[in-house]
Motif scaffolding. Structure first.
Motif, PDB file in Angstrom:
ATOM      1  N   UNK A 151       0.863  -1.192   0.000  1.00 16.96           N
ATOM      2  CA  UNK A 151       0.000   0.000   0.000  1.00 16.96           C
ATOM      3  C   UNK A 151       0.893   1.233   0.000  1.00 16.96           C
ATOM      4  N   UNK A 152       1.541   1.454  -1.119  1.00 22.87           N
ATOM      5  CA  UNK A 152       2.392   2.636  -1.256  1.00 22.87           C
ATOM      6  C   UNK A 152       1.632   3.681  -2.064  1.00 22.87           C
ATOM      7  N   UNK A 153       2.322   4.325  -2.961  1.00 21.40           N
ATOM      8  CA  UNK A 153       1.627   5.274  -3.842  1.00 21.40           C
ATOM      9  C   UNK A 153       0.599   4.535  -4.684  1.00 21.40           C
ATOM     10  N   UNK A 154       0.928   3.260  -4.929  1.00 25.07           N
ATOM     11  CA  UNK A 154      -0.019   2.418  -5.693  1.00 25.07           C
ATOM     12  C   UNK A 154      -0.392   1.215  -4.824  1.00 25.07           C
ATOM     13  N   UNK A 155      -1.310   0.397  -5.342  1.00 26.29           N
ATOM     14  CA  UNK A 155      -1.736  -0.821  -4.662  1.00 26.29           C
ATOM     15  C   UNK A 155      -1.212  -2.007  -5.460  1.00 26.29           C
ATOM     16  N   UNK A 156      -0.268  -2.749  -4.896  1.00 30.25           N
ATOM     17  CA  UNK A 156       0.284  -3.908  -5.610  1.00 30.25           C
ATOM     18  C   UNK A 156       0.005  -5.152  -4.780  1.00 30.25           C
ATOM     19  N   UNK A 157      -0.418  -6.206  -5.447  1.00 28.49           N
ATOM     20  CA  UNK A 157      -0.850  -7.445  -4.809  1.00 28.49           C
ATOM     21  C   UNK A 157       0.064  -8.576  -5.237  1.00 28.49           C
ATOM     22  N   UNK A 158       0.552  -9.365  -4.232  1.00 21.36           N
ATOM     23  CA  UNK A 158       1.424 -10.496  -4.551  1.00 21.36           C
ATOM     24  C   UNK A 158       0.974 -11.692  -3.720  1.00 21.36           C
TER      25      UNK A 158
ATOM     26  N   UNK B 234      -4.827  -7.237 -16.007  1.00 19.43           N
ATOM     27  CA  UNK B 234      -3.558  -6.756 -15.460  1.00 19.43           C
ATOM     28  C   UNK B 234      -2.934  -7.725 -14.482  1.00 19.43           C
ATOM     29  N   UNK B 235      -3.204  -9.011 -14.664  1.00 24.96           N
ATOM     30  CA  UNK B 235      -2.679 -10.053 -13.760  1.00 24.96           C
ATOM     31  C   UNK B 235      -1.545 -10.810 -14.452  1.00 24.96           C
ATOM     32  N   UNK B 236      -0.520 -11.160 -13.678  1.00 25.36           N
ATOM     33  CA  UNK B 236       0.633 -11.863 -14.235  1.00 25.36           C
ATOM     34  C   UNK B 236       1.332 -12.624 -13.109  1.00 25.36           C
ATOM     35  N   UNK B 237       2.253 -13.491 -13.503  1.00 26.80           N
ATOM     36  CA  UNK B 237       2.952 -14.351 -12.524  1.00 26.80           C
ATOM     37  C   UNK B 237       4.436 -14.062 -12.555  1.00 26.80           C
ATOM     38  N   UNK B 238       4.944 -13.687 -11.384  1.00 20.36           N
ATOM     39  CA  UNK B 238       6.383 -13.476 -11.230  1.00 20.36           C
ATOM     40  C   UNK B 238       6.996 -14.747 -10.649  1.00 20.36           C
ATOM     41  N   UNK B 239       8.173 -15.060 -11.103  1.00 21.84           N
ATOM     42  CA  UNK B 239       8.911 -16.180 -10.492  1.00 21.84           C
ATOM     43  C   UNK B 239       9.683 -15.658  -9.281  1.00 21.84           C
ATOM     44  N   UNK B 240       9.665 -16.454  -8.205  1.00 25.17           N
ATOM     45  CA  UNK B 240      10.542 -16.147  -7.069  1.00 25.17           C
ATOM     46  C   UNK B 240      11.121 -17.484  -6.608  1.00 25.17           C
ATOM     47  N   UNK B 241      12.379 -17.722  -6.993  1.00 24.67           N
ATOM     48  CA  UNK B 241      12.965 -19.033  -6.713  1.00 24.67           C
ATOM     49  C   UNK B 241      12.130 -20.096  -7.419  1.00 24.67           C
ATOM     50  N   UNK B 242      11.567 -21.043  -6.668  1.00 24.68           N
ATOM     51  CA  UNK B 242      10.813 -22.137  -7.308  1.00 24.68           C
ATOM     52  C   UNK B 242       9.305 -21.889  -7.246  1.00 24.68           C
ATOM     53  N   UNK B 243       8.901 -20.720  -6.735  1.00 23.69           N
ATOM     54  CA  UNK B 243       7.463 -20.462  -6.581  1.00 23.69           C
ATOM     55  C   UNK B 243       6.953 -19.427  -7.565  1.00 23.69           C
TER      56      UNK B 243
ATOM     57  N   UNK C  26       4.606 -15.930  -7.827  1.00 26.28           N
ATOM     58  CA  UNK C  26       3.920 -14.815  -7.171  1.00 26.28           C
ATOM     59  C   UNK C  26       2.928 -14.270  -8.179  1.00 26.28           C
ATOM     60  N   UNK C  27       1.636 -14.521  -7.934  1.00 33.28           N
ATOM     61  CA  UNK C  27       0.636 -14.042  -8.894  1.00 33.28           C
ATOM     62  C   UNK C  27       0.034 -12.741  -8.354  1.00 33.28           C
ATOM     63  N   UNK C  28      -0.340 -11.859  -9.250  1.00 30.08           N
ATOM     64  CA  UNK C  28      -0.913 -10.595  -8.787  1.00 30.08           C
ATOM     65  C   UNK C  28      -0.872  -9.536  -9.858  1.00 30.08           C
ATOM     66  N   UNK C  29      -0.925  -8.314  -9.389  1.00 34.19           N
ATOM     67  CA  UNK C  29      -0.896  -7.191 -10.315  1.00 34.19           C
ATOM     68  C   UNK C  29      -0.823  -5.902  -9.518  1.00 34.19           C
ATOM     69  N   UNK C  30      -0.879  -4.793 -10.225  1.00 32.70           N
ATOM     70  CA  UNK C  30      -0.739  -3.495  -9.553  1.00 32.70           C
ATOM     71  C   UNK C  30      -1.781  -2.527 -10.108  1.00 32.70           C
ATOM     72  N   UNK C  31      -2.528  -1.961  -9.172  1.00 35.47           N
ATOM     73  CA  UNK C  31      -3.538  -0.967  -9.541  1.00 35.47           C
ATOM     74  C   UNK C  31      -2.937   0.439  -9.464  1.00 35.47           C
TER      75      UNK C  31
ATOM     76  N   UNK D 237      -4.592  -0.228 -14.315  1.00 37.31           N
ATOM     77  CA  UNK D 237      -3.826  -1.396 -14.775  1.00 37.31           C
ATOM     78  C   UNK D 237      -4.462  -2.706 -14.318  1.00 37.31           C
ATOM     79  N   UNK D 238      -4.982  -2.688 -13.067  1.00 34.16           N
ATOM     80  CA  UNK D 238      -5.482  -3.947 -12.471  1.00 34.16           C
ATOM     81  C   UNK D 238      -6.446  -3.571 -11.343  1.00 34.16           C
ATOM     82  N   UNK D 239      -7.532  -4.225 -11.146  1.00 35.28           N
ATOM     83  CA  UNK D 239      -7.998  -5.509 -11.701  1.00 35.28           C
ATOM     84  C   UNK D 239      -8.715  -5.369 -13.048  1.00 35.28           C
ATOM     85  N   UNK D 240      -8.617  -4.187 -13.635  1.00 35.93           N
ATOM     86  CA  UNK D 240      -9.064  -4.073 -15.024  1.00 35.93           C
ATOM     87  C   UNK D 240      -8.033  -3.234 -15.760  1.00 35.93           C
ATOM     88  N   UNK D 241      -7.635  -3.702 -16.927  1.00 33.88           N
ATOM     89  CA  UNK D 241      -6.623  -2.944 -17.685  1.00 33.88           C
ATOM     90  C   UNK D 241      -7.372  -2.024 -18.637  1.00 33.88           C
TER      91      UNK D 241
END
Ligand SMILES: Nc1ncnc2c1ncn2[C@@H]1O[C@H](COP(=O)(O)OP(=O)(O)O)[C@@H](O)[C@H]1O
Ligand SMILES: O=C(CO)[C@H](O)[C@H](O)COP(=O)(O)O
Length: 480
Positions: free
Chosen positions: A294-301, A314-323, A325-330, A373-377
């Motif tokens: 909850x900074x200047x924007x709202x980002x969900x991970x 505006x949803x995408x999946x980031x890799x972090x090691x073997x997992x 992180x799904x989410x996006x940023x409004x 950007x998200x949850x609607x682009x």
């Protein structure tokens, strides 16, 4: 194509010559008289410290931690509003480094930097000089460019979002900027904000990490640029090395060591994006746990077993090691609050809020300007902040409730698209300090919203720096 292939191989050859100059300090060995054992032990060394630097929207922050991950010092620096973005970022970097207490500065063994995602720079690949004003993470590019991205990338790939790194590269491509620079003998290159700041320290301008590279079109699973991107005429501009967050890259330059008082062996490690650094800071490890920034924007991970990638939302999946992180940023978030209230006014008004048990019924879509950007682009989504009640406490609660509604909608959408349903949410960023907002969010989310001991992005980057140092300095082997 031949010319660009030659340029790519020349740039790749140059980067290989610039291969990380990091040389692991040789362990001290000696033979104990009378016995055959050789004890290999690290030379007596100063207890190392690790530096994390977060380049957010409104300013930069740093945290210094020790081996036990205890915070030794921290400092923040707001960006100057009267300089170009790149100048403001470099000024903030030197201010942060100067602010590290001298007794700690010479012990900084490694550092890592996170930045805002898809904030993109077109630079001279030799010097790091900007060839155009940087494009910020939330700057939507023209539809003509979005169409080109959609023609080349897979359907609903995050690189097809109007605010993606790829669309920013295509906008410069359409303007002929990199081509003009090349015609003048410059080697143009594309980097992200975190990469560029790291380049100021290690002097390598063609290196990025696979989190920042995602919105360019990099495939973090296959660990390569897919053919649809590698075959583009601008492919030779792309970062030549893509590393994992926390991977050793190279030492700071001698000039930087001289200027800052950091040790010449201070190792710069692969960075990440600000919301992923916050996730790392929170120490989340269970699938179904999430971090909302909850900074200047709202980002969900959200840590999920299944990937979710859908540019429509505006949803995408980031890799972090073997997992994953799904989410996006409004585009909603604290920047809207700051339009109406200073931080001190927020602190003053918060105790007057009616709270989660007395919702205002106000239905806003808090944005500072059109575009989401998200949850609607939707680059044309209009801000909705009317009617404004006479009482600022009611108005503020209406905004907090509406941002919480967008957050909850994002997590529900992730579950609808197959992600692991959220079970617990940690909070990072300036908004984490508001207990009434936390209660409002918890009511909307229907799951515990907890405060983690550490959820600040700079702390997460410091953990990445510690990881990089350990990779470059494996524990000494003791041969008996
Ligand atoms: N007490 C508070 N309640 C809610 N939001 C707050 C509070 N204090 C600060 N903020 C918000 O936090 C935001 C800054 O958070 P920060 O994490 O520094 O953002 P960024 O890193 O994106 O620049 C500001 O937009 C501000 O409105
Ligand atoms: O809003 C932002 C700036 O704070 C960034 O977009 C945020 O980093 C989210 O991007 P990502 O999900 O790629 O980390």
């Amino acid at each position: 194509m031949a010319a660009s292939a030659a340029a790519t191989s020349a740039a790749a050859a140059r980067l290989s010559r610039l291969a990380p100059r990091y040389r692991r300090p040789e362990p001290t060995t000696w033979r104990t008289p009378g016995r055959s054992r050789v004890v290999v032990a690290q030379a007596a060394r100063i207890e190392p410290l690790f530096l994390g630097i977060d380049f957010g929207t409104s300013g930069a922050r740093q945290v210094v931690i020790d081996r036990s991950e205890r915070v030794q010092s921290e400092f923040s620096s707001a960006y100057s509003q009267h300089e170009s973005l790149d100048t403001a970022w470099s000024s903030a970097l030197w201010q942060l480094l100067d602010a590290i207490p001298a007794d700690q500065r010479r012990r900084i063994a490694s550092l890592a930097i996170d930045g805002t995602s898809a904030t993109t720079l077109l630079i001279d690949g030799d010097s790091g000089r900007c060839l155009a004003p940087p494009k910020l993470y939330n700057e939507a590019q023209p539809q003509s460019v979005v169409q080109r991205a959609r023609q080349m990338a897979p359907a609903e790939h995050t690189a097809t979002a109007a605010t993606s790194t790829l669309c920013k590269v295509l906008a410069w491509d359409e303007e002929g900027l990199w081509q003009g620079a090349e015609a003048q003998g410059v080697e143009p290159a594309i980097v992200h904000q975190a990469d560029w700041v790291a380049g100021l320290l290690h002097g390598l301008w063609r290196v990025t990490d696979y989190n920042n590279a995602l919105k360019l079109g990099y495939d973090p699973e296959a660990e390569l640029y897919p053919d649809w991107l590698a075959d583009q005429p601008f492919a030779h501009l792309l970062p030549l090395a893509v590393v994992g967050p926390g991977t050793p890259v190279g030492p700071i330059t001698a000039e930087v060591a001289q200027r800052t008082g950091l040790p010449p062996t201070c190792l710069v490690c692969g960075g990440t994006t600000d919301s992923i650094a916050a996730f790392v800071a929170a120490g989340v490890s269970e699938v179904g746990e999430a971090v909302t920034s909850l900074g200047s924007t709202l980002a969900v991970k959200l840590l999920s077993e299944a990937r979710v990638d859908d540019a429509r939302y505006g949803l995408y999946s980031h890799r972090l090691g073997s997992g994953w992180l799904v989410g996006g940023a409004s585009n909603t978030g604290g920047a809207v609050l700051r339009q109406f209230f200073s931080d001190s006014q927020l602190a003053e008004l918060t105790p007057r809020l009616a709270g989660a048990d007395h919702p205002t019924g106000l239905d806003y879509y808090p944005l500072t300007r059109p575009g989401e950007r998200c949850p609607v682009a939707d680059p044309n989504l209009q801000p909705r902040l009317e009617p404004r009640p006479a009482d600022d406490a009611v108005f503020l609660q209406g905004i907090l409730e509406s941002i919480a509604r967008i957050e909850a909608q994002t997590y529900r959408l992730l579950a609808d698209l197959g992600a692991t349903p959220v079970g617990r949410v940690y909070t990072a960023g300036g908004g984490a300090r508001n207990p009434v907002w936390t209660a409002i969010r918890q009511r909307q989310l229907g799951v515990p919203v907890v405060v983690s001991a550490q959820a600040e992005a700079a702390f997460g980057s410091a953990l990445l720096a510690k990881q990089g140092y350990a990779l470059a300095n494996p524990p000494a082997a003791v041969v008996m």
